[in-house]
Design an enzyme around this catalytic site. Structure first.
Site, mmCIF file in Angstrom:
data_model
loop_
_atom_site.group_PDB
_atom_site.id
_atom_site.type_symbol
_atom_site.label_atom_id
_atom_site.label_comp_id
_atom_site.label_asym_id
_atom_site.label_seq_id
_atom_site.Cartn_x
_atom_site.Cartn_y
_atom_site.Cartn_z
ATOM 1 N N PRO A 237 0.804 -1.231 -0.018
ATOM 2 C CG PRO A 237 0.258 -0.850 2.277
ATOM 3 C CD PRO A 237 1.222 -1.705 1.249
ATOM 4 N NE ARG A 239 5.342 7.521 -3.502
ATOM 5 C CZ ARG A 239 4.274 8.156 -2.800
ATOM 6 N NH1 ARG A 239 3.578 7.405 -2.425
ATOM 7 N NH2 ARG A 239 4.142 9.595 -2.772
ATOM 8 C CD GLU A 268 0.580 5.160 -8.706
ATOM 9 O OE1 GLU A 268 -0.342 6.005 -9.080
ATOM 10 O OE2 GLU A 268 0.496 4.000 -8.131
ATOM 11 C CG HIS A 295 -1.879 5.646 -5.310
ATOM 12 N ND1 HIS A 295 -0.428 5.646 -5.994
ATOM 13 C CD2 HIS A 295 -1.877 6.266 -4.131
ATOM 14 C CE1 HIS A 295 0.343 6.290 -5.014
ATOM 15 N NE2 HIS A 295 -0.483 6.684 -4.012
#
Length: 343
Positions: A237, A239, A268, A295
């Protein structure tokens, strides 16, 4: 009367955020869910004094060279790996973050990802919606959290919030974090602080709660995955680029990993030059044992509103000559250091 400074917001904001900024500044907002490109943000920011940025922005030294009036960047974020803080400091620009409001929502989502992955919740939902339901079948057996060994990699605010919420599941908790003090470790007797190798070898679930730095990029790779117990599940959860997604796909294909859940993805992490263009297709195949969310770690309405407001207040403080809250640099000291000594 002096004209109001311009503040640019690169993504849509709540009405309360807009109203707060407009009371003190001329505000330009991207009202589309489609992000502006780096070039467009830089062009629109050329005469801006303040910039409100989000996860899908990347700010580098070239950006500051093109935006000479910029005085502060307020990031509606906790992680700031997408901003070149040293370049900002050199340019005399404050950079602020929101360090604590994202903690609980991210920890809650981590628990949701663990449950969804282990108990095949997403697969069951998809099957019923696609095929209807005629009654119980002996299928979709998974793994629960009760009595599971959970390894938390990173024991900062988010890691500790995850541990706190897992306590009710009677898990055995391991954690790895080189920066944890003896006193902090002692205050968490329910958590065994140990090495990364031990976390990997013993955990049924490994949950990542780390910032993205040069040292943590691809911390989860083919070597560290090979050290995990066969049948373990990985949850990210944090990066995207903490994880080598290709290595995860390989491990799932071999049956070494039982599944992967994530809310963040390599594609991303905009500041990384060689990031992939998308998620490995082996992981997004409908038959893959994966659970992905777009995200949404902090996507709780009240929380997101307060995150924006906090970032906006920091921008206004800096523009008013006050030290902004959540600052991760001090351009004033940098500029003072650059001044010639008084004669």
């Amino acid at each position: 009367m002096a004209p109001k400074p311009k503040v640019l917001a690169t993504n849509p904001v709540f009405p309360e955020t807009q109203a707060l900024l407009e009371a003190h500044a001329t505000v330009e907002i991207n009202r589309s869910l489609d992000p502006w490109s780096y070039q467009e943000v830089r062009q629109r920011c050329r005469d801006a004094a303040g910039l409100l940025v989000f996860m899908n922005d990347s700010i580098d030294a070239n950006f500051f060279a093109a935006c000479p009036d910029l005085r502060v960047i307020g990031a509606a974020l906790k992680g700031f790996d997408n901003i070149d803080v040293q370049a900002a400091t050199d340019a005399g620009v404050w950079v602020t973050i929101v360090p604590d409001l994202l903690t609980i929502p991210t920890a809650e989502l981590a628990i949701g990802l663990m449950l969804s992955l282990g108990r095949n919740i997403v697969t069951g939902d998809r099957n019923i919606k696609a095929n209807g339901y005629s009654g119980w079948r002996a299928e979709l057996y998974g793994a629960g959290l009760a009595s599971a060994t959970v390894g938390i990699v990173g024991f900062g605010l988010v890691g500790r919030a995850i541990a706190e919420r897992l306590a009710g599941f009677q898990c055995r908790l391991l954690a790895y974090d080189q920066s944890v003090s003896v006193a902090l470790a002692a205050s968490w007797p329910s958590v065994t602080m140990t090495s990364l190798e031990d976390v990997m070898a013993r955990s049924d679930y490994v949950v990542l709660a780390l910032p993205l730095t040069d040292d943590t990029r691809h911390l989860i790779n083919s070597r560290t995955i090979a050290a995990m117990k066969r049948g373990a599940r990985l949850v990210n959860p944090a990066r995207g680029s903490l994880v080598d997604e290709s290595a995860v796909a390989d491990a799932i294909g071999r049956g070494h990993l039982a599944g992967y859940a994530a809310d963040a993805f390599e594609c991303e992490d905009w500041a990384l030059e060689h990031r992939p263009s998308g998620i490995d297709r082996r992981l997004t195949d409908l038959s893959a044992p994966t659970v992905f969310t777009p995200h949404i770690g902090s996507a709780v309405t009240d929380v997101r509103r307060e995150i924006e407001l906090s970032a906006a207040r920091s921008i206004l403080d800096a523009l008013a000559g006050r030290v902004p809250s959540g600052a991760v640099n001090d351009p004033g000291k940098q500029l003072a250091h650059a001044q010639p000594a008084a004669r």
